[in-house]
Design a protein around this motif. Structure first.
Motif, mmCIF file in Angstrom:
data_model
loop_
_atom_site.group_PDB
_atom_site.id
_atom_site.type_symbol
_atom_site.label_atom_id
_atom_site.label_comp_id
_atom_site.label_asym_id
_atom_site.label_seq_id
_atom_site.Cartn_x
_atom_site.Cartn_y
_atom_site.Cartn_z
ATOM 1 N N MET A 34 0.838 -1.196 0.000
ATOM 2 C CA MET A 34 0.000 0.000 0.000
ATOM 3 C C MET A 34 0.876 1.251 0.000
ATOM 4 N N GLY A 35 0.415 2.261 -0.704
ATOM 5 C CA GLY A 35 1.221 3.469 -0.781
ATOM 6 C C GLY A 35 0.374 4.722 -0.829
ATOM 7 N N TRP A 36 1.023 5.824 -0.532
ATOM 8 C CA TRP A 36 0.445 7.154 -0.710
ATOM 9 C C TRP A 36 1.315 7.905 -1.717
ATOM 10 N N TYR A 37 0.635 8.492 -2.699
ATOM 11 C CA TYR A 37 1.274 9.332 -3.702
ATOM 12 C C TYR A 37 0.647 10.714 -3.626
ATOM 13 N N ARG A 38 1.310 11.684 -4.212
ATOM 14 C CA ARG A 38 0.721 13.012 -4.283
ATOM 15 C C ARG A 38 1.044 13.651 -5.635
ATOM 16 N N GLN A 39 0.190 14.581 -6.004
ATOM 17 C CA GLN A 39 0.346 15.236 -7.293
ATOM 18 C C GLN A 39 -0.121 16.676 -7.205
ATOM 19 N N VAL A 40 0.671 17.555 -7.807
ATOM 20 C CA VAL A 40 0.279 18.953 -7.955
ATOM 21 C C VAL A 40 0.113 19.225 -9.443
ATOM 22 N N PRO A 41 -0.697 20.219 -9.801
ATOM 23 C CA PRO A 41 -0.933 20.505 -11.223
ATOM 24 C C PRO A 41 0.371 20.751 -11.968
ATOM 25 N N GLY A 42 0.489 20.093 -13.127
ATOM 26 C CA GLY A 42 1.651 20.295 -13.962
ATOM 27 C C GLY A 42 2.848 19.443 -13.622
ATOM 28 N N LYS A 43 2.721 18.625 -12.573
ATOM 29 C CA LYS A 43 3.823 17.759 -12.184
ATOM 30 C C LYS A 43 3.377 16.308 -12.166
ATOM 31 N N GLU A 44 4.363 15.419 -12.223
ATOM 32 C CA GLU A 44 4.053 13.992 -12.175
ATOM 33 C C GLU A 44 3.654 13.582 -10.759
#
Length: 114
Positions: A34-44
């Protein structure tokens, strides 16, 4: 039907804390990494933290010492405790389950701002 449902996001001031939860169903939770990822606009999308079925964890360098990932196999839930939050932690946070298949949640917004 596989579901990953995140909760716990919101607006917090710098230095504050939040705990994200991800409730899983439709697969054998205890077998999956299990994992947590994050994303901001314009980035992977980037990995924040992950935890294996044997409770081995890894963290992004940017969150080491501030974030803690944990899991409760009896509740089919994975958590991300986030302390000492910074404005650069602002992102949509996604729950991820990976084994032979990969599943994603719908994401929860975390905003760190004064």
């Amino acid at each position: 039907q596989v579901q990953l449902v995140e909760s716990g996001g919101g607006l917090v001031q710098p230095g504050g804390s939040l705990r994200l939860s991800c409730a899983a169903s439709g697969f054998i939770f205890s077998d999956y990494r299990m994992g947590w990822y994050r994303q901001v606009p314009g980035k992977e999308r980037e990995l924040v933290a992950s935890i294996t079925s044997r409770i081995s964890t890894i963290y992004a360098d940017s969150v080491k010492g501030r974030f803690t990932i944990s899991r409760d196999n009896a509740k089919n839930t994975v958590y991300l405790q986030m302390n000492s939050l910074k404005p650069e932690d602002t992102a949509v946070y996604y729950c991820n389950a990976r084994l032979d298949y990969t599943y994603w949640g719908q994401g929860t917004q975390v905003t760190v701002s004064s």
